[in-house]
Design a protein around this motif. Structure first.
Motif, PDB file in Angstrom:
ATOM      1  N   SER A 195       2.404   3.043 -11.963  1.00  0.00           N
ATOM      2  CA  SER A 195       1.139   3.488 -12.553  1.00  0.00           C
ATOM      3  C   SER A 195       0.233   4.201 -11.555  1.00  0.00           C
ATOM      4  O   SER A 195      -0.732   4.860 -11.948  1.00  0.00           O
ATOM      5  N   GLU A 196       0.553   4.099 -10.251  1.00  0.00           N
ATOM      6  CA  GLU A 196      -0.301   4.699  -9.220  1.00  0.00           C
ATOM      7  C   GLU A 196       0.302   5.960  -8.607  1.00  0.00           C
ATOM      8  O   GLU A 196      -0.278   6.560  -7.699  1.00  0.00           O
ATOM      9  N   VAL A 197       1.460   6.390  -9.124  1.00  0.00           N
ATOM     10  CA  VAL A 197       2.158   7.513  -8.498  1.00  0.00           C
ATOM     11  C   VAL A 197       1.457   8.842  -8.742  1.00  0.00           C
ATOM     12  O   VAL A 197       1.364   9.676  -7.833  1.00  0.00           O
ATOM     13  N   VAL A 198       0.959   9.078  -9.942  1.00  0.00           N
ATOM     14  CA  VAL A 198       0.316  10.368 -10.235  1.00  0.00           C
ATOM     15  C   VAL A 198      -0.844  10.648  -9.277  1.00  0.00           C
ATOM     16  O   VAL A 198      -0.891  11.714  -8.655  1.00  0.00           O
ATOM     17  N   PRO A 199      -1.789   9.723  -9.096  1.00  0.00           N
ATOM     18  CA  PRO A 199      -2.844  10.010  -8.111  1.00  0.00           C
ATOM     19  C   PRO A 199      -2.318  10.129  -6.681  1.00  0.00           C
ATOM     20  O   PRO A 199      -2.855  10.907  -5.882  1.00  0.00           O
ATOM     21  N   ALA A 200      -1.275   9.370  -6.350  1.00  0.00           N
ATOM     22  CA  ALA A 200      -0.713   9.451  -4.994  1.00  0.00           C
ATOM     23  C   ALA A 200      -0.116  10.828  -4.742  1.00  0.00           C
ATOM     24  O   ALA A 200      -0.288  11.412  -3.655  1.00  0.00           O
ATOM     25  N   LEU A 201       0.582  11.377  -5.724  1.00  0.00           N
ATOM     26  CA  LEU A 201       1.112  12.732  -5.590  1.00  0.00           C
ATOM     27  C   LEU A 201      -0.010  13.762  -5.595  1.00  0.00           C
ATOM     28  O   LEU A 201      -0.026  14.695  -4.785  1.00  0.00           O
ATOM     29  N   ASN A 202      -0.942  13.581  -6.473  1.00  0.00           N
ATOM     30  CA  ASN A 202      -2.047  14.544  -6.595  1.00  0.00           C
ATOM     31  C   ASN A 202      -2.866  14.628  -5.324  1.00  0.00           C
ATOM     32  O   ASN A 202      -3.322  15.713  -4.921  1.00  0.00           O
TER      33      ASN A 202
END
Length: 350
Positions: A195-202
């Motif tokens: 659930s935290e991957v999108v902000p981590a990539l962004n």
């Protein structure tokens, strides 16, 4: 496959799995913690099973309160501990994320060892009784069904088109065997919850992240990545398990009914996987016919013959020895006799 066809397949599964004694079942309501709600297994298999298939097949006698793991604020790695305590009756979970407690839980999904879904299913079926024995003995939990997600591939910022392009990058992984593979590539692995991957990539916390070819799409990863390196690294096996005390307290006819339902559910998960592989390509290229995800184009880079050869070398030199060191000689013997015999590979004893 259209949505209509998927619905028809689900209905057929219900009809095939419903025993004649359904009307005699005692009413039961189950507390269920599900897998991350944005992945295809949750959307097309897990939620319909608990909210539609099971109640309908049981004539309304068996119902469930399903809550996705992210809404509970639980950590994936803690699921078996919660099951042992009876916090929930049933749970869906990625079994490889439990490997910190027992390395056997990643045995049938060692990174890079099973390139096709059919081979992955056969390999894990050969090991299923080992998984169940460990869960029953150490976690007061019974394994009921096992399925898989679409191939675990590498989603990246920028254009990553080969294993060499991964060198020096920070790559999100979610289990130890992926960490072994990424280390062999010459990249740095980072553990981040799905659930935290999108902000981590962004935000550039990681350069790349591993997840399913369709799971990444349904979770919005094309919006924060530029390319997907389509080297199949695994299948993220999802299991359904039940607290053993809760299971044994059920009437015998209810247990028999549920076993039939979960056998049909397992077949349904693998059917969804087969369709998901095709759908992932359509959705990730923005092509017509995308129905199980979002039609959002991202560049798909296929591995070369050199990449496949290098991947096989990493499996031999990093992945298999890494798991053997964590699990020990008995594990290696079991793996060679079961999974190794299926995939045509052997781990050398230490």
């Amino acid at each position: 496959m259209t949505n209509f066809t998927l619905a028809a397949t689900m209905a057929a599964s219900v009809a095939l799995a419903a025993p004649l004694s359904a009307q005699d079942l005692a009413a039961q309501n189950f507390k269920v913690i599900g897998i991350a709600s944005t992945i295809p297994v949750a959307i097309y298999d897990e939620k319909p099973f608990w909210t539609e298939t099971l109640p309908e097949a049981s004539g309304g006698k068996l119902t469930a309160d399903l809550t996705p793991i992210e809404q509970m604020g639980l950590d994936d790695q803690s699921m078996l501990r919660m099951m042992r305590l009876g916090v929930m009756d049933f749970a869906g979970m990625d079994i490889t994320k439990m490997a910190g407690d027992d390395p056997r839980f990643e045995a049938c999904d060692l990174a890079g060892t099973a390139p096709t879904a059919a081979l992955a299913r056969e390999a894990c079926a050969a090991y299923k009784d080992v998984l169940n024995e460990r869960m029953e003995t150490n976690w007061n939990t019974k394994l009921l069904a096992i399925g898989a997600s679409t191939p675990q591939v590498v989603w990246c910022r920028g254009d990553v088109a080969s294993i060499d392009d991964l060198k020096g990058k920070k790559v999100r992984v979610f289990n130890n065997t992926l960490r072994d593979f990424i280390s062999g590539v010459g990249a740095t692995s980072v553990s981040i919850a799905f659930s935290e991957v999108v902000p981590a990539l962004n935000n550039g916390v990681v350069d790349c992240a591993v997840t399913g070819s369709l799971s990444g799409n349904t979770a919005g990863w094309p919006e924060v990545t530029d390319s997907v390196f389509m080297l199949p690294l695994g299948w993220s096996f999802n299991v359904v398990a039940v607290n053993k005390g809760r299971w044994e307290a059920l009437p015998a006819e209810t247990r028999t009914f549920l076993e039939e339902q979960f056998a049909a559910y397992e077949d349904k998960m693998w059917a969804t996987l087969d369709e998901g592989i095709t759908q992932a390509e359509l959705c990730n290229t923005g092509a017509d016919g995308c129905e199980l995800g979002r039609p959002t184009p991202v560049k798909l880079n296929q591995p070369s013959e050199a990449d496949l050869a290098r991947a096989a070398e990493i499996v031999r030199e990093n992945v298999l020895p890494g798991w053997a060191a964590r699990c020990g000689a008995d594990c290696v013997e079991d793996w060679n006799a079961r999974i190794g015999a299926v995939i045509g590979q052997e781990i050398a004893p230490n």
